[in-house]
Design a protein around this motif. Structure first.
Motif, PDB file in Angstrom:
ATOM      1  N   GLU A  22      54.756  30.253  33.807  1.00 31.22           N
ATOM      2  CA  GLU A  22      54.040  30.440  32.555  1.00 31.22           C
ATOM      3  C   GLU A  22      53.442  31.841  32.501  1.00 31.22           C
ATOM      4  O   GLU A  22      52.979  32.378  33.513  1.00 31.22           O
ATOM      5  CB  GLU A  22      52.920  29.394  32.420  1.00 31.22           C
ATOM      6  CG  GLU A  22      53.434  27.968  32.304  1.00 31.22           C
ATOM      7  CD  GLU A  22      52.300  26.972  32.138  1.00 31.22           C
ATOM      8  OE1 GLU A  22      51.131  27.426  32.159  1.00 31.22           O
ATOM      9  OE2 GLU A  22      52.570  25.776  31.988  1.00 31.22           O
ATOM     10  N   LEU A  23      53.448  32.409  31.312  1.00 30.70           N
ATOM     11  CA  LEU A  23      52.866  33.723  31.122  1.00 30.70           C
ATOM     12  C   LEU A  23      51.345  33.606  31.058  1.00 30.70           C
ATOM     13  O   LEU A  23      50.812  32.536  30.774  1.00 30.70           O
ATOM     14  CB  LEU A  23      53.403  34.355  29.840  1.00 30.70           C
ATOM     15  CG  LEU A  23      54.933  34.500  29.770  1.00 30.70           C
ATOM     16  CD1 LEU A  23      55.345  35.090  28.441  1.00 30.70           C
ATOM     17  CD2 LEU A  23      55.437  35.363  30.916  1.00 30.70           C
ATOM     18  N   GLY A  24      50.674  34.694  31.332  1.00 30.02           N
ATOM     19  CA  GLY A  24      49.214  34.694  31.270  1.00 30.02           C
ATOM     20  C   GLY A  24      48.541  34.643  32.618  1.00 30.02           C
ATOM     21  O   GLY A  24      47.320  34.804  32.696  1.00 30.02           O
ATOM     22  N   VAL A  25      49.306  34.401  33.686  1.00 29.19           N
ATOM     23  CA  VAL A  25      48.715  34.345  35.019  1.00 29.19           C
ATOM     24  C   VAL A  25      48.295  35.756  35.438  1.00 29.19           C
ATOM     25  O   VAL A  25      49.046  36.717  35.272  1.00 29.19           O
ATOM     26  CB  VAL A  25      49.705  33.761  36.038  1.00 29.19           C
ATOM     27  CG1 VAL A  25      49.189  33.904  37.462  1.00 29.19           C
ATOM     28  CG2 VAL A  25      49.975  32.303  35.718  1.00 29.19           C
ATOM     29  N   ARG A  26      47.107  35.865  35.990  1.00 22.98           N
ATOM     30  CA  ARG A  26      46.595  37.128  36.498  1.00 22.98           C
ATOM     31  C   ARG A  26      46.495  37.068  38.018  1.00 22.98           C
ATOM     32  O   ARG A  26      46.162  36.031  38.579  1.00 22.98           O
ATOM     33  CB  ARG A  26      45.216  37.440  35.897  1.00 22.98           C
ATOM     34  CG  ARG A  26      45.253  37.723  34.390  1.00 22.98           C
ATOM     35  CD  ARG A  26      43.851  37.930  33.837  1.00 22.98           C
ATOM     36  NE  ARG A  26      43.885  38.277  32.425  1.00 22.98           N
ATOM     37  CZ  ARG A  26      43.923  39.510  31.950  1.00 22.98           C
ATOM     38  NH1 ARG A  26      43.922  40.532  32.805  1.00 22.98           N
ATOM     39  NH2 ARG A  26      43.950  39.734  30.645  1.00 22.98           N
ATOM     40  N   VAL A  27      46.795  38.191  38.672  1.00 22.37           N
ATOM     41  CA  VAL A  27      46.779  38.241  40.131  1.00 22.37           C
ATOM     42  C   VAL A  27      46.086  39.511  40.585  1.00 22.37           C
ATOM     43  O   VAL A  27      45.940  40.476  39.824  1.00 22.37           O
ATOM     44  CB  VAL A  27      48.214  38.195  40.714  1.00 22.37           C
ATOM     45  CG1 VAL A  27      48.928  36.910  40.343  1.00 22.37           C
ATOM     46  CG2 VAL A  27      49.023  39.406  40.244  1.00 22.37           C
ATOM     47  N   ASP A  28      45.662  39.494  41.862  1.00 24.96           N
ATOM     48  CA  ASP A  28      45.093  40.681  42.489  1.00 24.96           C
ATOM     49  C   ASP A  28      46.214  41.385  43.253  1.00 24.96           C
ATOM     50  O   ASP A  28      46.673  40.890  44.280  1.00 24.96           O
ATOM     51  CB  ASP A  28      43.975  40.275  43.452  1.00 24.96           C
ATOM     52  CG  ASP A  28      43.297  41.490  44.081  1.00 24.96           C
ATOM     53  OD1 ASP A  28      43.811  42.609  43.934  1.00 24.96           O
ATOM     54  OD2 ASP A  28      42.240  41.299  44.725  1.00 24.96           O
ATOM     55  N   PRO A  29      46.705  42.520  42.768  1.00 22.22           N
ATOM     56  CA  PRO A  29      47.846  43.178  43.439  1.00 22.22           C
ATOM     57  C   PRO A  29      47.567  43.551  44.891  1.00 22.22           C
ATOM     58  O   PRO A  29      48.504  43.666  45.681  1.00 22.22           O
ATOM     59  CB  PRO A  29      48.061  44.436  42.574  1.00 22.22           C
ATOM     60  CG  PRO A  29      47.425  44.145  41.263  1.00 22.22           C
ATOM     61  CD  PRO A  29      46.255  43.257  41.584  1.00 22.22           C
ATOM     62  N   ALA A  30      46.292  43.729  45.238  1.00 25.00           N
ATOM     63  CA  ALA A  30      45.970  44.110  46.611  1.00 25.00           C
ATOM     64  C   ALA A  30      46.055  42.947  47.582  1.00 25.00           C
ATOM     65  O   ALA A  30      46.131  43.147  48.797  1.00 25.00           O
ATOM     66  CB  ALA A  30      44.576  44.728  46.663  1.00 25.00           C
TER      67      ALA A  30
END
Length: 309
Positions: free
Chosen positions: A107-115
């Motif tokens: 699903e679209l809209g998921v946010r993540v911490d790239p670090a």
């Protein structure tokens, strides 16, 4: 009362009532008009199974939540890593080809911490930390596999002295062996590539004295006993031969010191030249001696997938 053919009669004939009129069609009451008893032990049938007691429902583990409200949208992270336009990265997500920390995201809209997030596309790790670099070096003859040699011999540092990163080598090649060696500032990758449990295959071109027989390949694959234990090769191929020398290609996942030279010494074919041409999926290719190249994202992703990253 019985009929001539031996069947029992109820007096009025089949299908008729006591007055000889056609009776109602046979239903649940049976031929006698009496209610049909339930099948059970009284009729000689199979006893009914007792109802199974229902225990408490098993707890269902909720799916892991990889969403970080303070993070960056996943499709933007993928686009920044060079996976394509943001729209193309949205298609990757909705097609189920992306995982975050091992959890599929569709699903679209998921946010993540790239670090912190470990993101994979089609099973390959996406490189998010641009400060991490892995380099392939074609090590020349006579160079020792260290970043500094107290005796002043040529070392690996001479070939990456223009790099700003603090690099260290993955594994070793002895000074008399040429070919592919990896340098990186990714400590986790280096540890996994070096650990015997991952059994990373390495390919060598081996020039030996004498003309080897094809049966030598079977012998090496079955195993040769050295002073520090049994060792075997994964594959063996004769590349070229003359009456005086042979060139063979072997693949093995052993990392013991000088193991290739010791194997061929044990079977009576001393090594005159040894070149490592491949580590896992990374090939030496046409990289000239003393030159380096930075691994591309696909190469590096494939290498990381090999060791479970």
């Amino acid at each position: 009362m019985s009929t001539p053919d031996g069947r029992r009669s109820d007096g009025g004939g089949r299908g008729r009532d006591s007055g000889g009129r056609p009776g109602a069609s046979r239903g649940a009451s049976g031929r006698s008009g009496q209610p049909r008893p339930a099948r059970g032990a009284a009729q000689g049938g199979r006893p009914a199974r007792p109802a199974r007691a229902k225990g408490p429902a098993r707890p269902v583990e909720p799916p892991r939540d990889v969403h970080d409200p303070d993070g960056v949208r996943l499709q933007k992270v993928l686009a920044s890593a060079g996976l394509g336009s943001r729209r193309a990265c949205e298609d990757l997500i909705t097609a189920g080809r992306v995982t975050v920390d091992g959890v599929p995201v569709v699903e679209l809209g998921v946010r993540v911490d790239p670090a912190k997030a470990a993101i994979h596309v089609d099973g390959m790790r996406v490189q998010l930390d641009t400060s991490m670099v892995t380099i392939a070096l074609n090590k020349p003859l006579g160079v020792v596999s260290t970043m500094h040699d107290p005796d002043g011999r040529p070392s690996l540092a001479e070939f990456v002295k223009n790099r700003e990163e603090r690099l260290f080598h993955v594994g070793r090649l002895d000074a008399e062996t040429e070919g592919l060696i990896l340098l990186t500032n990714d400590g986790e990758l280096a540890n996994r590539l070096s650990h015997p449990s991952h059994e990373v295959p390495k390919t060598y071109m081996v020039e030996v004295e004498g003309r080897v027989h094809p049966s030598l390949g079977k012998q090496l694959q079955q195993g040769i006993e050295l002073e520090d234990g049994l060792v075997s090769v994964d594959s063996f191929r004769i590349v070229d031969q003359t009456p005086q020398a042979s060139l063979v290609e072997i693949v093995l996942h052993e990392g013991r010191n000088r193991v290739v030279r010791r194997i061929f010494d044990e079977v009576g074919f001393p090594v005159t030249r040894l070149v490592r041409t491949q580590i896992g999926p990374i090939k030496l290719g046409d990289l000239r001696q003393g030159r380096t190249r930075v691994l591309g994202k696909v190469e590096l992703g494939t290498l990381m997938a090999l060791v479970g990253m």
